[in-house]
Write a protein that holds these residues in place. Structure first.
Motif, PDB file in Angstrom:
ATOM      1  N   LEU A 192       0.913  -1.318   0.102  1.00  9.23           N
ATOM      2  CA  LEU A 192      -0.088   0.137   0.000  1.00  9.23           C
ATOM      3  C   LEU A 192       0.808   1.320   0.019  1.00  9.23           C
ATOM      4  N   ALA A 193       1.852   1.153   0.894  1.00  9.41           N
ATOM      5  CA  ALA A 193       2.910   2.427   0.834  1.00  9.41           C
ATOM      6  C   ALA A 193       3.318   2.550  -0.233  1.00  9.41           C
ATOM      7  N   LEU A 194       3.764   1.437  -0.965  1.00 11.70           N
ATOM      8  CA  LEU A 194       4.630   1.458  -2.251  1.00 11.70           C
ATOM      9  C   LEU A 194       3.656   2.061  -3.679  1.00 11.70           C
ATOM     10  N   LEU A 195       2.284   1.603  -3.555  1.00 10.86           N
ATOM     11  CA  LEU A 195       1.359   2.178  -4.569  1.00 10.86           C
ATOM     12  C   LEU A 195       1.021   3.436  -4.221  1.00 10.86           C
ATOM     13  N   ARG A 196       0.851   3.897  -2.883  1.00 13.24           N
ATOM     14  CA  ARG A 196       0.674   5.616  -2.843  1.00 13.24           C
ATOM     15  C   ARG A 196       1.693   6.128  -3.414  1.00 13.24           C
ATOM     16  N   LEU A 197       3.121   5.920  -2.880  1.00 11.86           N
ATOM     17  CA  LEU A 197       4.226   6.531  -3.460  1.00 11.86           C
ATOM     18  C   LEU A 197       4.215   6.511  -4.995  1.00 11.86           C
ATOM     19  N   THR A 198       3.969   5.460  -5.668  1.00 14.47           N
ATOM     20  CA  THR A 198       3.932   5.531  -7.227  1.00 14.47           C
ATOM     21  C   THR A 198       2.910   6.589  -7.730  1.00 14.47           C
ATOM     22  N   SER A 199       1.609   6.505  -7.066  1.00 15.39           N
ATOM     23  CA  SER A 199       0.642   7.522  -7.677  1.00 15.39           C
ATOM     24  C   SER A 199       1.191   8.836  -7.306  1.00 15.39           C
ATOM     25  N   LYS A 200       1.903   9.197  -6.334  1.00 11.68           N
ATOM     26  CA  LYS A 200       2.379  10.495  -6.021  1.00 11.68           C
ATOM     27  C   LYS A 200       3.363  10.804  -7.022  1.00 11.68           C
ATOM     28  N   CYS A 201       4.261   9.905  -7.310  1.00 15.38           N
ATOM     29  CA  CYS A 201       5.384  10.205  -8.284  1.00 15.38           C
ATOM     30  C   CYS A 201       4.832  10.395  -9.673  1.00 15.38           C
ATOM     31  N   VAL A 202       3.762   9.663 -10.092  1.00 13.66           N
ATOM     32  CA  VAL A 202       2.768   9.806 -11.140  1.00 13.66           C
ATOM     33  C   VAL A 202       2.208  11.496 -11.165  1.00 13.66           C
TER      34      VAL A 202
END
Length: 411
Positions: A353-363
């Motif tokens: 979940l933390a990884l996916l949130r960080l990925t969406s933030k990077c996008v």
């Protein structure tokens, strides 16, 4: 015929005379050693007194403006109180004195900053200590001037470059303070010295003792790490000052190969260094090490830590975000299908979940093309994991969401 032997009394007197001479010589030698030691201590005391005097002069610059009002106020009461004690002008000087102290505090900080920025005597003293390779006096100088950190950050790196061997000077000045520091100020001075050395680009003078220096620094890092683990239990629980000191030490002298990447990441997080890597990036050796660490983290499926280091150290040129995130999402998708029959663990769900949130933030922040990641269903997966973990649902709709603590740490 043999010459007559000297009488026993003369022999005893000669022996006593020789013994007295030898005793006098030994006493003179010990006196000379004691005098040399005293002069060394006396010079150190004079250096401390000069540093303290310079610090007081910078913080209390009032004597220049005080003598002016004193001669005007003193004679007035003496002349007015004797002949006419009830005159009205008596309170008038008091009314004039009241507003005078008010404008003084405003210009004083500016004057202090100017004096700190333009203090050639102190800068020359600092450069002389570096040229003389005096580690103990250098540590004392920094301890006495901890209040002038900004000024030291300006003049300190250039002063260290004047040393015949800056690396040896810093290593000797720091010593083994991480085991037993003289005081908290001395500890802060050692951390500041490491920061100044890293800010200056970690200058070195290659020579015959380079191998011994690297081995000594390696042993110091491993000893420091063992002490933190013994005292704190793990590196992630280390205090900010302790973790910052060890990170700066490794930035100055290198990261041993025995130092695990996960512990290095934990140490960076404990020192709050991921939010401010400007100083660490001055060390080319440490930057190269961190690039290798990112590669090793990607190979070990430590995706969350790798992305945070890439963003913190601005490694986007070496690791372009779009291909890197695509590769990570593909790996996560593959691992998820392989483990679909198993009951997911809460820790694994929280990490994903933390990884996916960080990925969406990077996008969002890096303005990447959302269509490249649409096939991974990031928003739907975030919603599912939030329900499974028990956190509030935060759907990714293309607009900026409220950032969590884990995401704020990336900045």
């Amino acid at each position: 015929m043999a010459p007559p032997s000297p009488p026993p009394a003369a022999t005893a007197a000669a022996s006593a005379s020789c013994a007295a001479v030898l005793h006098s010589v030994n006493s003179l030698a010990s006196y000379s050693d004691a005098l040399a030691n005293f002069l060394d201590q006396w010079n150190s005391v004079l250096l401390d007194v000069a540093s303290i005097a310079a610090t007081f002069a910078a913080h209390f610059p009032g004597p220049k403006s005080d003598p002016k009002p004193v001669p005007e106020l003193n004679p007035a009461p003496e002349q007015e109180q004797e002949p006419v004690p009830e005159r009205d002008p008596a309170p008038e000087p008091e009314r004039e004195v009241v507003p005078e102290p008010q404008p003084k505090p405003s210009p004083n900080p500016e004057r202090e900053r100017e004096r700190k920025d333009e203090d050639p005597a102190a800068a020359a003293q600092l450069g002389l200590l570096c040229e003389k390779m005096s580690p103990r006096d250098l540590r004392r100088f920094l301890t006495a001037r901890l209040a002038d950190r900004e000024w030291l950050r300006v003049v300190g790196p250039d002063a260290l470059r004047r040393a015949p061997d800056p690396a040896v000077l810093v290593l000797r000045a720091v010593g083994r303070y991480y085991i037993c520091a003289e005081s908290r100020d001395a500890e802060a001075a050692c951390v500041l010295l490491l920061e100044l050395y890293v800010r200056g680009g970690c200058p070195r003078r290659p020579g015959q003792g380079e191998t011994e220096l690297q081995e000594e620094a390696r042993e110091a890092v491993l000893t420091w790490r063992s002490r933190l683990v013994r005292v704190r239990g793990r590196l992630s629980a280390a205090g900010t000052r302790e973790a910052r000191g060890l990170i700066l030490f490794m930035a100055a002298f290198g990261v041993p190969i025995e130092f695990p990447p996960q512990e290095l990441y934990d140490l960076l997080t404990a020192a709050n260094s991921l939010s401010c890597t400007k100083v660490l990036r001055c060390s080319k050796l440490f930057v190269k090490t961190m690039r290798d660490v990112v590669v090793e983290m990607l190979n070990r499926n430590m995706y969350l830590q790798a992305i945070r280091i890439i963003l913190a150290f601005e490694f986007q040129n070496a690791f372009p975000l779009a291909p890197t995130l695509t590769h990570i999402m593909e790996k996560v998708e593959h691992d998820r299908k392989r483990e679909s029959e198993e009951l997911p663990l809460k820790e694994r769900d929280e990490e994903e979940l933390a990884l996916l949130r960080l990925t969406s933030k990077c996008v969002e922040d890096q303005k990447l093309c959302p269509s490249e990641f649409s096939s991974f269903g990031i928003a739907e997966r975030i919603a599912l994991l939030e329900e499974r973990v028990g956190q509030p649902k935060q759907a990714f709709t293309g607009t900026k969401r409220k950032r969590t603590t884990a995401e704020v740490n990336v900045q």
